[in-house]
Write an enzyme that holds these catalytic residues in place. Structure first.
Site, PDB file in Angstrom:
ATOM      1  N   CYS A   1      14.133  -6.787 -13.734  1.00  0.00           N
ATOM      2  CA  CYS A   1      14.979  -6.821 -14.839  1.00  0.00           C
ATOM      3  C   CYS A   1      15.450  -5.843 -15.971  1.00  0.00           C
ATOM      4  O   CYS A   1      14.539  -5.422 -16.749  1.00  0.00           O
ATOM      5  CB  CYS A   1      14.546  -8.316 -15.714  1.00  0.00           C
ATOM      6  SG  CYS A   1      15.168  -8.681 -17.090  1.00  0.00           S
TER       7      CYS A   1
ATOM      8  N   HIS B   1      -3.574  -4.334   5.827  1.00  0.00           N
ATOM      9  CA  HIS B   1      -3.814  -5.233   4.590  1.00  0.00           C
ATOM     10  C   HIS B   1      -2.445  -6.558   4.927  1.00  0.00           C
ATOM     11  O   HIS B   1      -2.848  -7.572   4.471  1.00  0.00           O
ATOM     12  CB  HIS B   1      -3.528  -4.968   3.197  1.00  0.00           C
ATOM     13  CG  HIS B   1      -2.233  -4.210   3.105  1.00  0.00           C
ATOM     14  ND1 HIS B   1      -1.351  -4.587   2.152  1.00  0.00           N
ATOM     15  CD2 HIS B   1      -1.563  -2.957   3.552  1.00  0.00           C
ATOM     16  CE1 HIS B   1      -0.413  -3.780   2.130  1.00  0.00           C
ATOM     17  NE2 HIS B   1      -0.533  -2.810   3.023  1.00  0.00           N
TER      18      HIS B   1
END
Lengths: 402, 382
Positions: free
Chosen positions: B325, B202
């Site tokens: 985050c 891929h």
């Protein structure tokens, strides 16, 4: 399984004069909402006194009981056994029930709503009591303070026997105690606070403050999962997301570091109050617990509360973090809450927050810029989402303001 | 969407997809079946192996094994070779900058009684320096696994120099993870330098869920999956013949485009690097004497990488960071730490990676937003 039905007893509802029908209706609706999800073959019905669930052989009683224990408004749950009305069947079933119990004293209490039944209550009690005494070793009858009471109710269709009740969640049925706007961060506390308020019968709307790019947009998926878990307690769930970045940045521009959090909370409450007012919601709610962090001291709460006249419900105020985590695990929000993605990135976390902020100081910092415009803007740009059946959030179109 | 995350994965190429679709219909049979259709599929499978070796200019005696991806390839090779040749010695060498599918596999082998040396990266090379490797080699070293091009920094390892050192250690098998290194320009180390290599489809614009092992004939890794004995017994399970064919096809396509795409991404990378170097006070570019033109890694000196990622993402630009985050779970870039970079810079690194899909016009947009972010995003050291 020996049991055929569950009787659900209402709690504080008996104090509710003319509104009682409405309360019972809401309760049965919330029970059926849970049943539809987890036990599609069952349905609850009610009369003026109780709610009922007819059991099916394949249902696990303990699992069903623990699901029902979460539903606010149920005081007590009693599994009952249906019996033929002849004395032999009554005896057989009474023994089956009582053999499951641990007790040293008991009594038999008989009621005959069907007064045409030919055998008297005293006669039934004497026969069943005799049978229990004869078949279970080392027990005695105590009619004043029995450890176990065998309840027998003779109705026209059948007789019903029970001897054990399980405690329910108590409180009021979902949505019966008015509305509140819950400030939802995505952490451990606010979902638990929501659950406790649901249990008290409150209907909640949720408000989340987002500060992209300082907070991750992935937090929305986390909130969706939390709300999906909480949707077991409330039918329609709305999440309102406030864009908070501009205000956040202004606060940090104009405020000395230790006061940043206090000012941030004050701005959040201002926005929440205005929005709640707009939506005709009369109260706010948070997951604060006194002393947990710097912004949750009583001094801090005072400085923060000063910006609004709305009541702020803080159901966790006296709970320990460990207790809160225990409830979070029980209701299934804990594992979602501990996923990463903070509501507020570390950038905005002061190293030394003020633990005893003064309102005077807050006013001084707030006089440095015109925050009202930013608040109006933030309220204006709130986006509302409705939680869907599949657990996703659907963005709602803004209603046209007249 | 401006996609600067090609090292993570690529969309499948139209040509590969249509080739795969056709192959799926024509060669659907089980390559182990004895009937005509089965034999046809088996023939195509063998042809796919040959095609891959030819494309890589490797001797046809090499073995090609199809797996589910580079992670499985690395697991099978490292665990399989270590377990098979444990009798010769129990020492393995790898580096701290490797992909987790190598590092965690080695950690597992440590639990099984192997001793593993994790080499640091040389800060100027971004890779293991040949002298460090030389010092670490022991008489009982049976396996050395060092990647060709680092997936986070783009630093290119001098595989030929390693090979030269290893030539005096005949027991040590040399494996390299080539996942980021298939036809990535003239600087890419030669496939001939190693005894075994692994890659996935891929990352070449092929079908997802396909990986490859290419290794010398003499190697005999102990299988992880037992079953019907497919893939020379190394990887049991019905073989996805059309998938295998599509890998060979995708690889050939990459070879064809290599020169053109490399030229293009070199310009793209150069332009972005120039911009970053103009602002040395804000960015630290991780550049090495030998760096892949397909990857550009830099650290933010004042800002948080998660915030910049979020910012660019909201502008429709995809880049990559190590940490999300979160204050609780901040991860740092392993290769940057391994070359002695500070924790703060290793946590706040951004990887841009390029492919034929990118254009110089996209770079203008990227730089515009980077500049905007540089000026407006709040300092992390508040």
């Amino acid at each position: 399984m020996i049991y055929s039905h569950l009787i659900l007893h209402f709690g504080e509802l008996s104090t509710k004069g003319l509104n009682k029908g409405y309360f019972i209706g809401e309760l049965v609706r919330s029970i059926n909402r849970m049943l539809k999800k987890k036990y599609p073959s069952l349905r609850a019905t009610s009369d003026h006194a109780h709610a009922y669930i007819a059991l099916k052989e394949e249902i696990s009683l303990s699992a069903l009981l623990s699901s029902l224990e979460d539903i606010p408004g149920i005081q007590r749950i009693t599994p009952v056994c249906q019996s033929e009305r002849d004395l032999d069947s009554l005896k057989k079933n009474a023994l089956l029930l009582m053999k499951e119990e641990k007790f040293s004293t008991f009594k038999v209490h008989v009621r005959r709503p069907d007064h045409t039944f030919p055998i008297s209550g005293y006669e039934i009690a004497r026969t069943l009591g005799g049978a229990v005494l004869a078949n279970i070793p080392s027990i005695s009858v105590d009619v004043n303070h029995p450890e176990c009471t065998l309840e027998v109710e003779i109705r026209s269709d059948a007789a019903y026997l029970s001897c054990h009740s399980y405690p329910g969640a108590g409180g009021y049925p979902s949505g019966c105690a008015g509305r509140s706007l819950m400030l939802l961060s995505g952490g451990i506390d606010s979902p638990v606070a929501s659950y406790l308020l649901f249990r008290r019968g409150l209907r909640l709307d949720f408000l989340h403050f987002a500060a992209p790019p300082y907070t991750s947009s992935a937090v929305i998926d986390k909130l969706a999962d939390l709300l999906h878990t909480l949707s077991a307690y409330q039918e329609k769930i709305l999440l309102h997301v406030v864009p908070f970045t501009n205000l956040q940045l202004s606060i940090y521009e104009h405020t000395d570091e230790p006061y940043c959090i206090t000012l941030m909370r004050r701005m959040m409450l201002r926005i929440a109050s205005i929005y709640a007012e707009e939506k005709h919601i009369p109260s706010l709610a948070t997951g604060e617990s006194v002393g947990q962090v710097a912004s949750q001291t009583v001094e801090s709460m005072r400085a923060i509360n000063a910006v609004t006249s709305m009541p702020i419900l803080r159901p966790l105020v006296a709970m320990d973090k460990l207790e809160i985590m225990k409830v979070a695990k029980k209701i299934g929000t804990y594992d979602i809450s501990i996923r990463p993605y903070e509501d507020c990135c570390t950038i905005f976390k002061p190293k030394k927050p003020k633990t005893k902020p003064k309102e005077k100081e807050c006013l001084f910092y707030e006089s440095r810029w015109d925050y009202n415009l930013q608040i109006e803007e933030a309220v204006e740009q709130i986006k509302s989402y409705q939680l869907q059946e599949d657990g996703t959030l659907l963005l709602l179109e803004k209603e046209n303001k007249q | 969407m401006l996609y600067f995350d090609s090292a993570a994965t690529l969309p499948v190429k139209d040509s590969v997809l249509s080739f795969y679709a056709e192959a799926s219909h024509r060669f659907f049979a089980n390559s182990g079946s004895l009937h005509e259709e089965g034999r046809k599929a088996a023939k195509e499978l063998e042809k796919a192996r040959r095609d891959i070796l030819q494309t890589l200019s490797l001797p046809l005696s090499y073995k090609v094994i199809f797996t589910s991806g580079a992670t499985e390839s690395n697991n099978l090779l490292i665990k399989g070779l270590a377990r098979r040749y444990a009798g010769r010695g129990k020492h393995i060498i790898t580096s701290l900058g490797e992909h987790p599918s190598v590092l965690k596999t080695c950690k597992q082998l440590e639990k099984e009684g192997f001793s593993v040396t994790y080499l640091s990266l040389d800060s100027s090379l971004g890779a293991v320096s040949p002298s460090t490797l030389k010092e670490a080699l022991r008489k009982d070293t049976i396996l050395v696994s060092l990647m060709a091009i680092n997936n986070e920094t783009g630093a290119i390892s001098p595989l030929e120099e390693y090979q030269q050192i290893l030539s005096s250690y005949p027991k040590a098998i040399f494996h390299s993870d080539f996942t980021q290194s298939m036809f990535k320009g003239p600087l890419t180390p030669p496939y001939q330098a190693v005894d075994a290599l692994s890659f996935s489809s891929h990352k070449l614009g092929g079908i997802k869920g396909h990986g490859v092992i290419v290794m010398k004939e003499k190697l005999d890794p102990f299988p992880i999956l037992d079953g019907g004995g497919q893939e020379y017994g190394y990887r049991s399970g019905t073989v996805d013949v059309p998938g295998a064919m599509s890998v060979a096809f995708a690889l050939k396509e990459c070879q064809k485009e290599e020169k053109e795409v490399t030229n293009k991404v070199t310009l793209i990378r150069q332009k972005i690097e120039n911009y970053l170097l103009e602002h040395k006070e804000d960015y630290k570019v991780h550049s090495f004497p030998l760096t892949s033109p397909y990857i550009l890694n830099f650290s933010l000196i004042h800002q948080k990488s998660a915030v910049l990622l979020e910012y660019l993402s909201s502008k429709g630009i995809a880049v990559s960071t190590v940490s999300a985050c979160s204050s609780k779970k901040e991860e740092a870039s392993a290769p940057l730490l391994a070359m002695g970079e500070s924790l703060a810079l290793a946590k706040n690194s951004i990887r841009l990676s390029f492919s034929s899909l990118n254009s110089l016009e996209e770079v203008d947009t990227l730089l515009m937003h980077l500049e905007e972010a540089r000026k407006t995003l709040v300092d992390r050291n508040l």
